[in-house]
Design an enzyme around this catalytic site. Structure first.
Site, PDB file in Angstrom:
ATOM      1  CB  CYS A  75      -0.905   0.004   1.234  1.00  0.00           C
ATOM      2  SG  CYS A  75      -2.266   1.192   1.079  1.00  0.00           S
ATOM      3  CB  CYS A  99      -1.827   4.773   3.377  1.00  0.00           C
ATOM      4  SG  CYS A  99      -1.771   3.233   4.309  1.00  0.00           S
ATOM      5  CB  CYS A 138      -4.458   3.752  -0.051  1.00  0.00           C
ATOM      6  SG  CYS A 138      -4.883   3.546   1.697  1.00  0.00           S
ATOM      7  CE  LYS A 161      -7.871  -1.505   4.233  1.00  0.00           C
ATOM      8  NZ  LYS A 161      -6.459  -1.286   3.946  1.00  0.00           N
ATOM      9  NE  ARG A 186      -6.684   4.600   8.738  1.00  0.00           N
ATOM     10  CZ  ARG A 186      -7.906   4.857   8.306  1.00  0.00           C
ATOM     11  NH1 ARG A 186      -8.509   5.973   8.674  1.00  0.00           N
ATOM     12  NH2 ARG A 186      -8.514   4.024   7.497  1.00  0.00           N
ATOM     13  CD  GLU A 241     -14.136  -4.329  -4.001  1.00  0.00           C
ATOM     14  OE1 GLU A 241     -13.173  -4.920  -4.524  1.00  0.00           O
ATOM     15  OE2 GLU A 241     -14.261  -3.091  -4.041  1.00  0.00           O
ATOM     16  CE  LYS A 264      -7.333  -3.682   7.551  1.00  0.00           C
ATOM     17  NZ  LYS A 264      -6.493  -2.832   6.797  1.00  0.00           N
ATOM     18  CB  SER A 278      -5.044  -1.461  15.205  1.00  0.00           C
ATOM     19  OG  SER A 278      -5.842  -0.628  14.385  1.00  0.00           O
ATOM     20  CE1 TYR A 308      -1.102  -5.012  14.592  1.00  0.00           C
ATOM     21  CE2 TYR A 308      -3.504  -5.152  14.563  1.00  0.00           C
ATOM     22  CZ  TYR A 308      -2.315  -4.746  13.980  1.00  0.00           C
ATOM     23  OH  TYR A 308      -2.343  -4.085  12.781  1.00  0.00           O
TER      24      TYR A 308
HETATM   25  C1  PBG Z   1      -2.979   0.003   4.768  1.00  0.00           C
HETATM   26  C2  PBG Z   1      -3.526  -0.768   5.892  1.00  0.00           C
HETATM   27  C3  PBG Z   1      -4.306  -0.338   6.980  1.00  0.00           C
HETATM   28  C4  PBG Z   1      -4.454  -1.438   7.812  1.00  0.00           C
HETATM   29  C5  PBG Z   1      -3.806  -2.488   7.223  1.00  0.00           C
HETATM   30  N1  PBG Z   1      -3.253  -2.066   6.026  1.00  0.00           N
HETATM   31  C6  PBG Z   1      -4.813   0.994   7.286  1.00  0.00           C
HETATM   32  C7  PBG Z   1      -5.977   1.500   6.554  1.00  0.00           C
HETATM   33  O1  PBG Z   1      -6.482   0.873   5.636  1.00  0.00           O
HETATM   34  O2  PBG Z   1      -6.390   2.597   6.862  1.00  0.00           O
HETATM   35  C8  PBG Z   1      -5.172  -1.451   9.125  1.00  0.00           C
HETATM   36  C9  PBG Z   1      -4.790  -2.548  10.052  1.00  0.00           C
HETATM   37  C10 PBG Z   1      -5.192  -2.385  11.470  1.00  0.00           C
HETATM   38  O3  PBG Z   1      -6.022  -1.519  11.844  1.00  0.00           O
HETATM   39  O4  PBG Z   1      -4.695  -3.156  12.276  1.00  0.00           O
HETATM   40  N2  PBG Z   1      -3.826   0.432   3.823  1.00  0.00           N
END
Ligand code: PBG
Length: 339
Positions: free
Chosen positions: A131, A133, A141, A208, A218, A246, A261, A287, A326
């Site tokens: 990615c 970002c 992203c 996602k 983030r 998707e 996710k 997270s 985690y």
């Molecule tokens: C990158 C990405 C993100 C996460 C995984 N890959 C952030 C987002 O999409 O904003 C989030 C993972 C997490 O919250 O543990 N694009």
């Protein structure tokens, strides 16, 4: 002689329906358990930074730190001891720019970490998140059109392709595109094939959601968008049929493994993807899911091992074979001491 039709039937002696029979002892409960958690189900996320000797605790994700590549020896040894077989890598570069060019720098923290992990533990399955970002100055992203702030899908695709090639060349076992650009799996497949990397599989973040549960990440990855949000490319959490569409698109574009996710708030989607697609299925306990459990546990409001393992077994029960979590290290310890 009135029959109370609302009351459940009282089991009579000799009744065939006594589900409690198999719950009487721990041994019987284990014997009839439908879903088993195993340490090899878990994928452990790592956040890599530049520099040396860095181990910077991530405040919103207790137990996790940003690490410099030289810290990996200790980390990898610990994972080995615990029996964890897979890691997911994220990088935080020293400098960011509008295009996110640090993402495909072969001397960036992720490619260097891949080479180091492969040297230390060639058997560890290394998944590289693809990615932009963490690498863009604006935190989106993909490529952003200056005047409108819109993320431009098709200009982002070659950059994602280039990034995936960089990680695969460094030795990543799997590349995992998470940018939610349309056509990204096809673009990455073509880029990998062009570079002769025909055998590198793609784990697509297929469904996602634009989730509030990514908040703590983030902070960890320093990738909060400086303006706007990700709702113009990540999916509305209200949608499940769209999630299946998707997934179908990513399968058609050549995804080898699929991901849903977040996990805890999308168990229905995990279940439906498992029913409809034969591909290996990964779910990401993100997270915010971790932070919620941690915060409640720190206040003594939850029994942490029980709550965390329950959240993980639910994700497995819904149909995911592997879980990015985690809790990987802690869960590995709890499972090894469980009675
Ligand atoms: C990158 C990405 C993100 C996460 C995984 N890959 C952030 C987002 O999409 O904003 C989030 C993972 C997490 O919250 O543990 N694009």
């Amino acid at each position: 002689m009135f029959e109370d039709v609302t009351a459940p039937p009282t089991p009579q002696a000799g009744s065939p329906e006594r589900p409690r029979r198999t719950r009487r002892t721990a041994a019987l409960r284990a014997f009839v358990r439908e879903t088993q958690l195993h340490v090899s189900d878990f994928i452990h996320p790592l956040f890599l930074v530049e520099g040396a000797g860095v181990e910077k605790a991530i405040e919103t994700m207790p137990g996790h730190s940003q690490l410099s590549v030289d810290q990996l020896a200790r980390e990898v040894a610990e994972l080995r001891t615990l029996g964890i077989t897979s890691v997911l890598l994220f990088g935080i570069p020293k400098a960011k720019d509008a295009l996110g060019s640090g993402a495909w720098d072969s001397e960036g923290p992720v490619p260097r970490a891949i080479r180091e992990i492969k040297r230390l533990a060639p058997e560890l399955v290394v998944i590289a998140d693809v990615c932009l970002c963490e690498y863009t100055s604006h935190g989106h992203c993909g490529v952003v059109r200056d005047d409108s702030g819109v993320v431009i899908n098709d200009e982002t695709l070659p950059l994602l392709g280039q990034t995936a090639v960089c990680y695969a060349q460094a030795g990543a076992d799997i590349v995992a595109p998470s940018a939610m650009m349309d056509g990204q799996v096809a673009a990455i497949r073509a880029a990998l094939d062009d570079a002769g990397l025909l055998d590198t599989p793609i784990l697509s973040y297929a469904a996602k959601h634009a989730s509030a549960f990514y908040g703590p990440f983030r902070g960890a990855a320093e990738s909060t968008p400086s303006f706007g949000d990700r709702r113009a490319y990540q999916m509305d959490p209200a949608n499940a049929r769209e999630a299946l569409r998707e997934v179908q698109l990513d399968v058609d574009e050549g995804a080898d493994l699929l991901m849903v996710k977040p996990a805890g708030s999308a168990l229905d989607i995990i279940h439906q993807v498992r029913q409809r697609f034969p591909h290996p299925l990964v779910a990401y306990q993100v997270s915010g899911e971790y932070a919620m459990l941690k915060a409640a546990a720190q206040r003594g409001w939850l029994d942490e091992p029980r709550a965390a393992l329950e959240s993980l077994v639910a994700i497995r029960r819904a149909g995911a074979e592997r879980i990015i979590t985690y809790y990987a290290k802690e869960a590995a310890r709890w499972l090894s001491t469980a009675t």
